[in-house]
Design an enzyme around this catalytic site. Structure first.
Site, PDB file in Angstrom:
ATOM      1  N   THR A   1      14.797 -31.129 -11.487  1.00  0.00           N
ATOM      2  CA  THR A   1      16.309 -30.707 -11.024  1.00  0.00           C
ATOM      3  C   THR A   1      16.403 -30.605  -9.505  1.00  0.00           C
ATOM      4  O   THR A   1      16.248 -29.476  -8.721  1.00  0.00           O
ATOM      5  CB  THR A   1      16.441 -29.367 -11.670  1.00  0.00           C
TER       6      THR A   1
ATOM      7  N   GLU B   1      13.323 -19.898  -5.724  1.00  0.00           N
ATOM      8  CA  GLU B   1      13.941 -18.637  -6.606  1.00  0.00           C
ATOM      9  C   GLU B   1      13.128 -17.469  -6.662  1.00  0.00           C
ATOM     10  O   GLU B   1      12.181 -17.590  -7.438  1.00  0.00           O
ATOM     11  CB  GLU B   1      14.839 -18.946  -7.919  1.00  0.00           C
TER      12      GLU B   1
ATOM     13  N   LYS C   1      18.164 -30.787  -2.115  1.00  0.00           N
ATOM     14  CA  LYS C   1      18.552 -29.486  -2.662  1.00  0.00           C
ATOM     15  C   LYS C   1      17.672 -29.352  -4.104  1.00  0.00           C
ATOM     16  O   LYS C   1      17.564 -30.204  -4.640  1.00  0.00           O
ATOM     17  CB  LYS C   1      20.177 -29.514  -3.378  1.00  0.00           C
TER      18      LYS C   1
END
Length: 268
Positions: free
Chosen positions: A100, A187, A89
């Site tokens: 992250t 994103e 992820k």
């Protein structure tokens, strides 16, 4: 393995399986200041074959186009066929060195712990530690590799042995696929770009040039617009901090197109 989420299933699960409560490995990618309650977790489980099952992952992967990124490999260990699977992820704040990102891998092969750690470190350097999306970072990341040994093979201890080579090749291939999928799932991402640098004095110089190009907002906007702006790419290489850079020796290829020769636009 325990992943932070907003689904209230942890308490229920541990009530049903009380012996497992102390065997969870908790992971999170959320903000460090968020309070974590025992009811705010989802569960990722690896069975004895190393195949992952994910419960209630919709919220864990809520910011990405895909709920989960996962894949696997099968590779020969003598007369046995081993399985290696992974799930990850991450879609932003991914640099440097994972940042992250959460990745969990498991194999049913038996592997010596020292080799397991060294193999994962080498594979991560060629995959999860070699990607960037927005150039930003955070403090939360993890990459976990488990070897259950249920295949019944003799533990792999020598990286130069046929079994060691086969295991490393499968691991690196899987990690590169997962890392690539993370970038593609970024994103707002519309392009996937691979930056390959050759001819530096050492790998450190090559990485400086690669990251300067990859992090440049002007280079990103050029690629977003499908505008091959050579000046922006060359400028990024120029400010990468490479000592004694000879601009007249720079060659630039955009795919199959030899765009820059000897530091200038290729007349051909």
């Amino acid at each position: 393995l325990l992943l932070h989420s907003r689904d209230a299933i942890f308490d229920t699960f541990t009530r049903l399986h009380p012996k497992l409560k102390e065997r969870f490995f908790m992971n999170t990618k959320e903000h460090e200041s968020d309070p974590y309650e025992s009811s705010q977790f989802s569960i990722v489980l690896a069975n004895r074959h190393g195949i992952f099952g994910v419960e209630s992952y919709r919220e864990v992967f809520e910011f990405e186009r895909f709920w989960a990124i996962g894949s696997g490999r099968r590779f020969a260990l003598g007369e046995r066929t081993a399985t290696l699977t992974g799930i990850c992820k991450g879609a932003g704040m991914i640099c440097p060195n994972m940042a992250t990102m959460l990745a969990f891998l498991a194999t049913d092969a038996a592997v010596d712990p020292a080799l397991l750690r060294a193999s994962l470190s080498a594979a991560a350097d060629r995959s999860f530690n070699a990607i960037t999306i927005d150039g930003d970072t955070s403090t939360n990341d993890a990459c976990v590799l488990a070897a259950t040994g249920t295949l019944g093979n003799a533990p792999i201890a020598d990286p130069a042995s046929p079994d060691g080579v086969a295991f490393q090749a499968a691991l690196e291939s899987l990690c590169v696929e997962l890392a690539t999928a993370i970038v593609r799932d970024g994103e707002g991402a519309t392009k996937f770009i691979t930056v390959r640098v050759e001819g530096g004095a050492n790998s450190e110089e090559c990485l400086k040039a690669a990251y300067a190009v990859a992090h440049s907002p002007l280079v990103k906007t050029a690629f977003f617009a499908s505008d091959p702006n050579l000046g922006r790419i060359l400028a990024a290489v120029g400010y990468a901090g490479i000592e004694d850079l000879d601009a007249t020796k720079i060659e630039l290829h955009l795919g199959d197109v030899h765009a820059v020769r000897q530091g200038g636009r290729n007349p051909d």
